[in-house]
Write a protein that holds these residues in place. Sequence first.
Motif, PDB file in Angstrom:
ATOM      1  N   UNK A 140      -3.113 -17.560 -19.699  1.00 29.03           N
ATOM      2  CA  UNK A 140      -4.246 -17.865 -19.119  1.00 29.03           C
ATOM      3  C   UNK A 140      -4.392 -19.024 -18.185  1.00 29.03           C
ATOM      4  N   UNK A 141      -4.973 -18.811 -16.959  1.00 32.73           N
ATOM      5  CA  UNK A 141      -5.239 -20.104 -16.086  1.00 32.73           C
ATOM      6  C   UNK A 141      -5.868 -21.324 -16.903  1.00 32.73           C
ATOM      7  N   UNK A 142      -6.824 -20.777 -17.725  1.00 36.14           N
ATOM      8  CA  UNK A 142      -7.699 -21.737 -18.449  1.00 36.14           C
ATOM      9  C   UNK A 142      -6.922 -22.478 -19.336  1.00 36.14           C
ATOM     10  N   UNK A 143      -5.789 -22.143 -19.740  1.00 42.47           N
ATOM     11  CA  UNK A 143      -4.797 -23.050 -20.317  1.00 42.47           C
ATOM     12  C   UNK A 143      -4.421 -24.253 -19.661  1.00 42.47           C
ATOM     13  N   UNK A 144      -4.417 -24.117 -18.265  1.00 40.91           N
ATOM     14  CA  UNK A 144      -3.787 -25.230 -17.518  1.00 40.91           C
ATOM     15  C   UNK A 144      -4.978 -26.062 -16.656  1.00 40.91           C
ATOM     16  N   UNK A 145      -5.935 -25.270 -16.218  1.00 46.69           N
ATOM     17  CA  UNK A 145      -7.094 -25.762 -15.251  1.00 46.69           C
ATOM     18  C   UNK A 145      -8.309 -25.233 -15.766  1.00 46.69           C
ATOM     19  N   UNK A 146      -9.453 -26.041 -15.821  1.00 44.88           N
ATOM     20  CA  UNK A 146     -10.785 -25.814 -16.078  1.00 44.88           C
ATOM     21  C   UNK A 146     -11.236 -25.052 -14.872  1.00 44.88           C
TER      22      UNK A 146
END
Length: 331
Positions: A140-146
Amino acid sequence: MYCNVMDNPESPNVFPIDIVITWVDTTDKAWINRYENTLNKPFKRSERWSPQYSPPDTELSLCLKLIRKNMAWVRNVFIVTQQQDPKCRTENEILIDHSDMGLGLVFNSLAIETSLYKIPGLSEHFIYFNDDIYAVKKLARSLFFTNNGATVVQFKDQYFGVDSIWGRTNKHTLKIYRSNNSHIVIPHVPYTLTKSQMTDAENLFPELWEQARKSLVRGSDGEINPILGTYINSVRNFTAILDTTSNLKYLYSDYAIDYLMYNHWFNIYPPHIVCINNFNTTKKELYDSIEKTSDLYIKLALYLIILTIIVTSIYKYTYKYKYKYRYGYKK
């Protein structure tokens, strides 16, 4: 085909994210000639270079395959290299030469990393991969950026290897950026970055960055680790947050077939990311290990059978002669 996230936003704060991968084919005669003519010394292969027993883009081909499969939300993938073009690249991956980033002939990954943010067309938010890093499950994108664009970063403490070239460079970087912890390193995971973060980190020590940018090989005096410096500064100015609960799980192994890979093979605390640091075997063995094919489990079963036979034979031999010679007992 990589997606255009702006056409299908997941939230009001969605923003495009690109991936950057650095790659080199050290079996390329033209590259070897550039290396030898620039450094005025013969090229000697080491485990850090292209594998001997498989095509030079073997690691990159698998890295790209898994990004396409498990990170479909990525906008563009840029492959950074020096006057080369990997055969595994498709029309959807964008080739970037070192010269496009303002670099001269350098043979040092740290020098290349100083200029990643200068890639033409690169999005503000990007993820930097080495070609030996594999996204083995949906990410998921959220693993890398808020949602507000802060990078999510990981550190770990490391007390060994500090006297190596890599260790000394890290120590120097931590000192320059006044880190409170002189033992932290960045684990072998994809590195989340923004162009603004790298620019801010460079603006603190522009002369050091320019010196690092011109370091032909690792180990030059005063060399810094630009990603580590960027991380320290970004955490300090609150544009990055620490992944203190290890939401992004990773596994590091020196070899494709190794006991450290058991967590991945048997789904025991399965990782999101696997790094095979010293790949030097066949393409099939790498693919089997990372993709967990049936051939892998057949091979592991055979290893287990052979190990069982060896252990049983040793036990019988030890038991027999222990009693025969120590106690005069014949079995």
